[in-house]
Write a protein that holds these residues in place. Sequence first.
Motif, PDB file in Angstrom:
ATOM      1  N   ASP A 174     -73.997  12.201  96.792  1.00  0.00           N
ATOM      2  CA  ASP A 174     -73.999  12.240  95.615  1.00  0.00           C
ATOM      3  C   ASP A 174     -72.904  10.906  95.423  1.00  0.00           C
ATOM      4  OD1 ASP A 174     -75.729  14.063  94.652  1.00  0.00           O
ATOM      5  OD2 ASP A 174     -74.325  15.582  94.837  1.00  0.00           O
ATOM      6  N   ASP A 232     -78.318   9.967  97.358  1.00  0.00           N
ATOM      7  CA  ASP A 232     -79.119  11.054  96.595  1.00  0.00           C
ATOM      8  C   ASP A 232     -78.716  12.248  97.450  1.00  0.00           C
ATOM      9  OD1 ASP A 232     -80.512  12.783  95.009  1.00  0.00           O
ATOM     10  OD2 ASP A 232     -82.430  12.230  95.782  1.00  0.00           O
ATOM     11  N   SER A 291     -76.127   3.966  95.658  1.00  0.00           N
ATOM     12  CA  SER A 291     -76.031   5.263  95.434  1.00  0.00           C
ATOM     13  C   SER A 291     -76.654   6.230  96.433  1.00  0.00           C
ATOM     14  CB  SER A 291     -76.671   5.847  93.983  1.00  0.00           C
ATOM     15  OG  SER A 291     -78.035   5.604  93.739  1.00  0.00           O
ATOM     16  N   ASP A 342     -80.169   4.385  97.029  1.00  0.00           N
ATOM     17  CA  ASP A 342     -80.859   3.657  96.072  1.00  0.00           C
ATOM     18  C   ASP A 342     -79.866   2.395  95.562  1.00  0.00           C
ATOM     19  OD1 ASP A 342     -83.030   3.372  93.940  1.00  0.00           O
ATOM     20  OD2 ASP A 342     -81.232   3.666  92.594  1.00  0.00           O
TER      21      ASP A 342
END
Length: 492
Positions: free
Chosen positions: A261, A208, A206, A215
């Motif tokens: 995102d 952020d 992912s 991550d």
Amino acid sequence: MSTPRRLMLENLRLDRRRFVQASGLAVLAGMATGSGQAVTDGGETTTQVDPGDAFDQIDRAAISVFARDVETGDVISSHDPQMPVPPASTTKLLTTAAAFDELGPDYRFETTVGVVGERRNDGVVESLGVVARGDPDMTEDDLRELAAAVADSGIRRVTDRLVVDVSAFDDGEYPPAWTLGDATSSYAPKSSAFVVNHNEVDVTASRDGDSCEFDVSLEPHWDGIDVDVDLECVDEDRFVTIGTSEHWRNTVEIGGRMIPDDVATASVPIGTPNEYAANVFANALEDEGVSVTPGGGAEPEIEISHESVDLAETVATHESRTLAEVAEGFNFWSYNMVGENIARTVAYEREGLGTWATWESYLDERLRNAGAETPRIRDGSGLSRHDLASAHDVVSMIEWGIDQEWGETFRESMAVAGEDGTVRNRLGDVDATIRAKSGSLTGVTCLAGVIEDGGEPVATYAVLAANLTGERAVGASPRVDDLVAMIAEAAT
């Protein structure tokens, strides 16, 4: 119902009326002889459904078709029914029937944990042993329950090591004639005696927000998995790949471009599955307060043993779901590794060692006893490029299976087309209940199963199409579906 299929079925209804009127008592004569075919006055063999109505240029590919009424034995459709072609994942139906016959639908895989060596006192043991017997359905939660049972027994420390007995299977992690491309693909994790999460790690990557920070999480987690991240931050034109290029190591490679995102997930096969399951179990033990790090080391001491391990005392046993329940997921979602572990477990229960050779010999005998004439099946899933069977072979085994005392359970292990599993988006516009197992390889498209009316089987069928290239490969599945729809119409 789509217009082309509606027209095909309307033409089929007209053809059926003409067929009955023209054949007259000759049809009854064909039934009485037990020939399984309707014979006209001219002596020529006819069937109710011509596969050529679905497959134009049918002779330019290797297409084996066979469908039969289970009550009368009349052949509903046939084209080169004895021609062996790769059956792909319809092989799973053969594996299921053979395993039900040898093990029984109520069979459960067992994984046992116990003391190896001395129990120093109530809370301390020399070594902890796991006897793994090929449970393909084991999850991280199952291992956590086993770990909790060990803790409940009072054990708090292992002074030597965790030793895992994987002697039920030989060291052949892949069946004959799986390819290198299979070995690094999520559809083909290795077969092993100790399993967790179908021998795959679930990877989530992912980004952020707008920051260029990524991550990565792994489930079930193991520090022994190397993760290589090569991602770019972009605002558009997203493209993410997650996989591995090294089937012999525990690696995850993540590359591409992520937008703000962004989240990407994938399952990646594990290079050393016995070690993976052992470490996930060791982590679960540590979480339950059972230390398996002798001398206060940072890593657990683990031994994978290909020799049998004697347990001085049994501490806990995990039983899997029944084979019938495992087989349902196996056939609905086509889990290849599950099929290989079922096959090797049959071999283990017969000969004391789970080998591909023992499985191949047993399955060949079982198929021929069921009436198959041309099979060569070398694995449990149908992924082996050596596998060959004709449509008649597949139908013979299906018919034999549904005639056994566990026949209803066998039928229920097949997904309902238009509703479940890999066939949930196929044949949903057909009135009859079509239970089906799909299969595909490069240039191969197959469908086989049972047609039901009022909850009872009325016909069996197998459509195995191979040597498909170009447009014939792209449009093969709809043509197979059209043919099976016509067979269902004729059968009901």
